[in-house]
Design an enzyme around this catalytic site. Structure first.
Site, PDB file in Angstrom:
ATOM      1  N   HIS A 164      43.192 -20.053 -17.664  1.00 43.00           N
ATOM      2  CA  HIS A 164      44.533 -20.060 -17.076  1.00 43.00           C
ATOM      3  C   HIS A 164      44.983 -18.653 -16.692  1.00 43.00           C
ATOM      4  O   HIS A 164      44.494 -17.640 -17.213  1.00 43.00           O
ATOM      5  CB  HIS A 164      45.530 -20.693 -18.044  1.00 43.00           C
ATOM      6  CG  HIS A 164      45.753 -19.896 -19.302  1.00 43.00           C
ATOM      7  ND1 HIS A 164      46.500 -18.733 -19.344  1.00 43.00           N
ATOM      8  CD2 HIS A 164      45.325 -20.101 -20.566  1.00 43.00           C
ATOM      9  CE1 HIS A 164      46.526 -18.253 -20.566  1.00 43.00           C
ATOM     10  NE2 HIS A 164      45.814 -19.057 -21.329  1.00 43.00           N
ATOM     11  N   GLU A 211      43.663 -24.582 -26.821  1.00 43.93           N
ATOM     12  CA  GLU A 211      43.250 -23.294 -27.352  1.00 43.93           C
ATOM     13  C   GLU A 211      43.067 -23.370 -28.861  1.00 43.93           C
ATOM     14  O   GLU A 211      43.564 -24.277 -29.534  1.00 43.93           O
ATOM     15  CB  GLU A 211      44.292 -22.226 -26.991  1.00 43.93           C
ATOM     16  CG  GLU A 211      44.009 -20.810 -27.485  1.00 43.93           C
ATOM     17  CD  GLU A 211      42.692 -20.217 -26.990  1.00 43.93           C
ATOM     18  OE1 GLU A 211      41.629 -20.809 -27.281  1.00 43.93           O
ATOM     19  OE2 GLU A 211      42.729 -19.147 -26.336  1.00 43.93           O
TER      20      GLU A 211
END
Length: 210
Positions: free
Chosen positions: A19, A88
């Site tokens: 990202h 994550e």
């Protein structure tokens, strides 16, 4: 004595997209499950990354459900399926802290790959637990590679561990694989061996002046 015939490797490529920049990634704060947006520069990075993907024929795209990954996928021109296994690393009690802050608190040269995290508002994860999640994603991705390319949109530490799983290496090797915000990496099979084609290729977008 003749050898057994080998199964042809998948022909597609596995494309990893981290990202774009967030306020926390810019300042080095560990951002696990905290759901924060991209910065304006992060959106530029995501859009520019999309220009690096135009030659691929994606038959499967998966993304972490957190907004920084979903927005990156959207700006890069992807319409992914959301997969919790691409979340994550859960940093537990170290969520939101920088490495310098954690080391000052502990009094030694802590790293997440070697020393792990304590529980906090979330339980935290070991590197082996992150690798277990990543292995499920890799298994699904490799199965699709025979039909074309696969895109995985996610986060720095999780994608680094995922790369080690694909490469059939020990997950702590991820500490040696730097991965910048908005970068594109490409994994594939060289004959039967998993290999890195491109790693940490960043779109050409200048960072804002501070």
């Amino acid at each position: 004595m003749s050898s057994q015939p080998r199964t042809p490797p998948p022909g597609g490529r596995l494309v990893l997209l981290r990202h774009g920049e967030t306020e926390w990634s810019r300042s080095g704060r560990h951002t696990g499950r905290t759901d924060i947006p991209l910065t304006a520069h992060g959106e530029q990075l995501a859009t520019a990354a999309g220009a690096l993907l135009t030659s691929y024929r994606f038959v499967l795209a998966l993304s972490s459900p957190l907004q920084r990954a979903r927005r990156t996928a959207q700006l890069a021109g992807l319409s992914p399926e959301l997969d919790d296994d691409l979340l994550e690393w859960d940093y537990g009690g170290f969520e939101g802290l920088t490495t310098a802050q954690i080391r000052a608190e502990l009094g030694y040269d802590w790293t997440v790959f070697e020393d792990g995290v304590p529980p906090g508002q979330t339980p935290g994860e070991t590197v082996e637990e992150v690798a277990a999640r990543a292995s499920r994603v890799v298994k699904r991705a490799v199965a699709a590679l025979s039909n074309g390319d696969v895109a995985l949109v996610g986060h720095g530490h999780c994608l680094r561990v995922l790369a080690t799983v694909f490469l059939r290496q020990e997950p702590r090797m991820g500490a040696q694989l730097l991965l910048d915000a908005g970068s594109v990496s490409v994994l594939e099979f060289e004959r039967e061996a998993p290999a890195i084609r491109v790693w940490n290729h960043g779109p050409a977008v200048s960072a804002p002046h501070s």
